[in-house]
Each structure stands twice: as C-alpha cells, then as structure tokens.
Design a protein around this motif. Structure first.
Motif, PDB file in Angstrom:
ATOM      1  N   TRP A   1      57.831  13.062 -44.212  1.00  0.00           N
ATOM      2  CA  TRP A   1      56.298  13.425 -44.013  1.00  0.00           C
ATOM      3  C   TRP A   1      55.238  13.002 -45.211  1.00  0.00           C
ATOM      4  O   TRP A   1      55.778  12.580 -46.250  1.00  0.00           O
TER       5      TRP A   1
ATOM      6  N   GLY B   1      51.054  14.364 -41.612  1.00  0.00           N
ATOM      7  CA  GLY B   1      51.401  13.173 -41.002  1.00  0.00           C
ATOM      8  C   GLY B   1      53.165  12.942 -40.699  1.00  0.00           C
ATOM      9  O   GLY B   1      53.781  13.342 -41.910  1.00  0.00           O
ATOM     10  N   LYS B   2      53.835  12.695 -39.752  1.00  0.00           N
ATOM     11  CA  LYS B   2      55.143  12.484 -39.843  1.00  0.00           C
ATOM     12  C   LYS B   2      55.286  10.870 -39.766  1.00  0.00           C
ATOM     13  O   LYS B   2      54.756  10.293 -38.921  1.00  0.00           O
TER      14      LYS B   2
ATOM     15  N   ASN C   1      57.501   7.635 -39.502  1.00  0.00           N
ATOM     16  CA  ASN C   1      58.713   6.787 -38.765  1.00  0.00           C
ATOM     17  C   ASN C   1      59.164   6.027 -39.961  1.00  0.00           C
ATOM     18  O   ASN C   1      58.769   5.138 -40.285  1.00  0.00           O
TER      19      ASN C   1
ATOM     20  N   GLU D   1      53.329   8.077 -37.295  1.00  0.00           N
ATOM     21  CA  GLU D   1      53.603   8.172 -36.086  1.00  0.00           C
ATOM     22  C   GLU D   1      52.612   9.255 -35.333  1.00  0.00           C
ATOM     23  O   GLU D   1      52.351   9.292 -34.087  1.00  0.00           O
ATOM     24  N   GLU D   2      52.512  10.627 -36.070  1.00  0.00           N
ATOM     25  CA  GLU D   2      52.207  11.586 -35.536  1.00  0.00           C
ATOM     26  C   GLU D   2      51.265  12.505 -36.491  1.00  0.00           C
ATOM     27  O   GLU D   2      51.729  12.627 -37.596  1.00  0.00           O
ATOM     28  N   VAL D   3      50.164  12.883 -36.229  1.00  0.00           N
ATOM     29  CA  VAL D   3      49.420  13.850 -37.136  1.00  0.00           C
ATOM     30  C   VAL D   3      48.734  15.188 -36.693  1.00  0.00           C
ATOM     31  O   VAL D   3      48.586  15.375 -35.648  1.00  0.00           O
ATOM     32  N   TRP D   4      48.780  16.185 -37.599  1.00  0.00           N
ATOM     33  CA  TRP D   4      48.349  17.614 -37.327  1.00  0.00           C
ATOM     34  C   TRP D   4      47.329  17.812 -38.285  1.00  0.00           C
ATOM     35  O   TRP D   4      47.293  17.384 -39.375  1.00  0.00           O
TER      36      TRP D   4
ATOM     37  N   THR E   1      55.180  22.730 -36.893  1.00  0.00           N
ATOM     38  CA  THR E   1      54.638  21.401 -36.095  1.00  0.00           C
ATOM     39  C   THR E   1      55.250  21.504 -34.841  1.00  0.00           C
ATOM     40  O   THR E   1      54.731  20.847 -33.829  1.00  0.00           O
ATOM     41  N   HIS E   2      56.351  22.556 -34.509  1.00  0.00           N
ATOM     42  CA  HIS E   2      56.896  22.541 -33.080  1.00  0.00           C
ATOM     43  C   HIS E   2      55.935  23.431 -32.134  1.00  0.00           C
ATOM     44  O   HIS E   2      55.791  23.123 -31.156  1.00  0.00           O
TER      45      HIS E   2
ATOM     46  N   GLU F   1      52.728  24.153 -33.397  1.00  0.00           N
ATOM     47  CA  GLU F   1      51.239  23.888 -33.872  1.00  0.00           C
ATOM     48  C   GLU F   1      50.673  25.390 -34.149  1.00  0.00           C
ATOM     49  O   GLU F   1      49.479  25.116 -33.996  1.00  0.00           O
TER      50      GLU F   1
END
Length: 457
Positions: free
Chosen positions: A341, A356-357, A359, A366-369, A407-408, A410
């Motif tokens: 992360w 951010g996660k 890869n 690849e994924e943002v919160w 993140t699971h 949110e």
C-alpha cells in the motif's frame, strides 16, 4: 568474572595506579588476597555487577518459563485428544440416541465439565506466562539501554563482553516468546479478527547501528514477505537528515543488535547512479526496498537481489503534505497480510489522506480510497488486514490510534487505542504481518510493540 576481565584489560600495574583504597586479608594456603574498589568515576563497576546479578535472575526466570511452555505443549495435546474423543462420542449419541441411557449422558456431561475446568486452568497459566515474559523483556531492554550508554562512555571491550551476555538472554526470551506465540497465537498471517484491541508497552532494543542519536531519521524492521531463507532477516536505514542513502541487512536479530550487517546497499554512487530517496516511510518486501524517490518525486523500488532501482510517478500526489512528526513523508509505504500500500495527499483532496493499493507486478497504483483525515495532523499510518490505522499524539508520553478506514467495507471510524511512547516524537511506524508487531524508529532507537487483536472466536 568482571574482576578477571578488568585485570586482563588493564593489567595489574594500570589497575593499581587507578584504584583507590585496597582491602587486604589472608586467603587459605598462605596466599594474600586483595580487594580493590574502583570508583564509578573511573569505571562503572557497580553498575555492571548489578546488571550481572539481574541477568542471573532473568536467566532463572526464563528457564522456568521455557519449561512451562513445554508443559503447555503436552497439555494441549492431551486436551485436543480429549475434545476429539468427546466430539466422536457426542456424534454417536446424536446418530443413535436410543442406545444411550441417562447414565451415559451424565458421564458425558461430567467429561465436558472436566475439559472446561482444564481449559480455564490453562488460560490462567498462559496469562501468567505472558505477563512474566513482558516483564522480562522490559528488564532486558532497560539493561541493553544502560549498556549502550556505558559502551559509549567507558571502555568498550569490557562492556561489549558483558553486553553479549544480555544478547544471549534476549535470544532466550525471543525463543520462549516464539514458542509461546506458536502455541497460543497460531493465526499470524490470517485475518480472523475484528481489528486491533491493544498494544504492548514499548520494547526498546537499543540505539541504532551507527551508535549516533543524531541519526534520528530512519527506520528498521523485518521483511514483510521474506524470500525463503530470509525469514529472520532484519534491515536498518538512517541518517542525520531525511535523505535515504543506504540500507543495511542483518541475518537475524542478534546480528542487528551486535551491528554485524552482512550487506550494505548504497543508493548513491558519484558518476554512476543516483537512486537516493527522502523521508522515513519505506518498507522491505521480498528483498525489495520501497521508498520515496528524491528526484523526480515518485514512488520507487530498489531490488536488493538484482541491485537495480526503478521509479514511477503518481500524477496527483503532492509534496506539500507530510506527517506531523517529520518532513518529506509525502509517500508512505505499508505492507500487511493482503499486500502493498501507499498513502499520500493531493491538491484536489486539500491535504486529506489518500490510500492506494499497489499492484506489485506492474508497480502501479491500481485502486484508490479517499479518507476524511487531514494528513499533516496525523502522526503516522500503517495497514493491517486491509484496514488503515492512523495515529496522533495525546501527550508527551502517549500516542493513540484515533482513526481507521476499512477498504473492504469503505467504512471509516473514529476510535481510541492508546499506546505508550518511548520518547515524545518518532519518525517511523509500520506493521509487519510476519510477527504481528509494530516497528518504530524513535530518535535513533529501535522500538517495537506487540499487537493484540479482537479475535472473533
């Protein structure tokens, strides 16, 4: 032992000239026995004798606790066998209830109560052992801190010999804790809990490998996903400023404490390459250092196997928002049971923290919160099982986890999970999933915490 070492180090003539009063007497066989008093201003012999006495006491305690753990292992095997037999018996009774009388049922009830009593007894014993181990660890940490101070101030050879004895005690404690954890905390790497319940007291290993409190910017820890054969490896990097220039690897904890690294990687070589980083926000994963690249501003990874670096910019990330305790912590890397992360802030988010996660194969976010907390108000963050934990200062002696983001689901929550600080400020804090510990770098000192979870079962 200490008197013998003193004579070996200084020689009789030097000792005689440095000593104050002598006490004389007669030993058996007509030999003359002299007792010398060495003032603490010359050498802290009193402190070393006290430390050695404490070491003997701790060694005895450790041997007792190790023997208890061995008994726990045997008891657990017995309890498991009893429970399995009861399970089989109850299943038979459920399948064919007419074949069993009231007397049989009463016997089964008695057996269940016996097992329950045994489990309660074992739980009480476990709690006692855990308390003793924490107490021993605190004692050893204090002694190593004292010896580090003495090593800097006085004759290093003598202190080093004495200090090695405490490292052996530390290793015994680590082994006892490891066996204890294997028996009673079998879920390392598995997220069958509902979050962090509490932290242990700070466990202070020692001053950094440079023996320099001026090296207050840095970090240390274990590989979060070690390559085969590197499960016990530790790493350390520090500087007197926020530049990241080197990283040193140690084969195990003992080598770390004794400052015996097996490899130091330079991130800057004049006229050849400049892979320097900045900030105190790096981690090691699969023998790769993930850190904030100095120029251009980007996330970077340095593969310590191939000795090669690469960087990749995060277009929206800003250099204006660092953590509360230290500058240049704009990209903060973390690793947990679910992967790699990075946290940062953007102009668009107005300084609020973004998660951010990464890869690991493509080295892409690849994924943002988006979170609701202002990054400069945060002491530090770390990840556990896909949940972000953010800290802040309560007072000079207390830090607390005050915010979580799952993140699971949110879902974000405001919580209060306090923990004791070793010193008022720190620059590095990260969780390691391989041993469920928090690693902190606090004004040049190696500090860590055990993490305890709210287990569902």
């Amino acid at each position: 032992m200490i008197g013998t070492i003193l004579l070996l180090l200084f020689g009789s003539a030097v000792v005689e000239s440095a000593l104050g009063p002598w006490a004389e007497g007669s030993a058996s066989g007509g030999e003359c026995m002299c007792e010398a008093f060495l003032p603490n201003s010359t050498f802290p012999i009193g402190e070393l004798i006290l430390l050695e006495s404490t070491a003997v006491e701790i060694n005895y305690k450790l041997e007792m606790e190790i023997s208890k753990v061995e008994i726990y292992e045997v008891k657990l095997e017995v309890y498991i066998a009893k429970i399995m037999n009861l399970t089989v018996l109850i299943k038979r009774m459920e399948d064919d209830p007419d074949s069993y009388s009231e007397l049989h049922i009463e016997e089964v009830k008695i057996k269940i109560k016996q097992v329950e009593a045994l489990i309660v007894e074992l739980q009480a014993s476990i709690q006692t052992t855990t308390t003793v181990l924490l107490s021993i660890r605190e004692q050893i940490s204090v002694m190593i801190t004292v010896l580090t101070r003495l090593e800097i101030t006085y004759d290093k050879n003598l202190v080093l010999v004495t200090r090695r004895e405490y490292i052996i005690l530390q290793q015994k404690l680590e082994e006892c804790e490891r066996r204890h954890n294997e028996i009673f905390n079998p879920d390392i790497g598995i997220c069958n809990h509902s979050g962090i319940r509490r932290f242990s007291k700070p466990i202070i290993s020692q001053l950094n490998a440079n023996l320099n409190a001026g090296f207050k910017y840095g970090g240390w820890g274990k590989d979060s996903n070690p390559l085969p054969g590197s499960e016990n490896m530790f790493w350390y990097s520090a500087s007197s400023d926020t530049l990241v220039n080197t990283i040193t690897l140690y084969s195990d904890y003992y080598k770390l404490i004794m400052r015996e690294g097996f490899k130091t990687h330079e991130l800057y070589v004049r006229y050849n390459y400049d892979w320097q980083g900045t900030g105190n926000n790096y981690i090691v994963r699969e023998n790769t250092l993930y850190y904030q690249f100095k120029s251009p501003f980007a996330m970077a990874k340095f593969n310590m196997t191939s000795v090669n670096a690469q960087y990749k910019e995060i277009p929206s990330a800003s250099t204006q928002f660092s953590y509360h305790y230290s500058a240049n912590q704009n990209l903060d890397f973390a690793a947990d049971e679910s992967g790699l992360w990075v946290t940062y802030a953007t102009q668009e988010s107005k300084g609020k923290l973004v998660l951010g996660k990464i890869n690991e194969q493509s080295f892409e976010v690849e994924e943002v919160w988006q979170t609701s907390i202002f990054k400069p108000s945060v002491g530090n963050t770390f990840m556990v099982c896909g949940v972000l934990y953010a800290t802040r200062s309560v007072d000079s002696k207390t830090e607390e986890v005050f915010y979580t983001f799952d993140t699971h689901t949110e879902r974000e929550s405001y919580v209060s999970i306090p923990f004791e600080k070793f010193q008022e400020s720190y620059v590095y804090l990260d969780y390691n999933p391989t041993d469920q510990k928090l690693y902190m770098f606090s004004n040049g000192y190696y500090v860590n915490y055990h993490v305890y979870f709210n287990h569902k079962n």
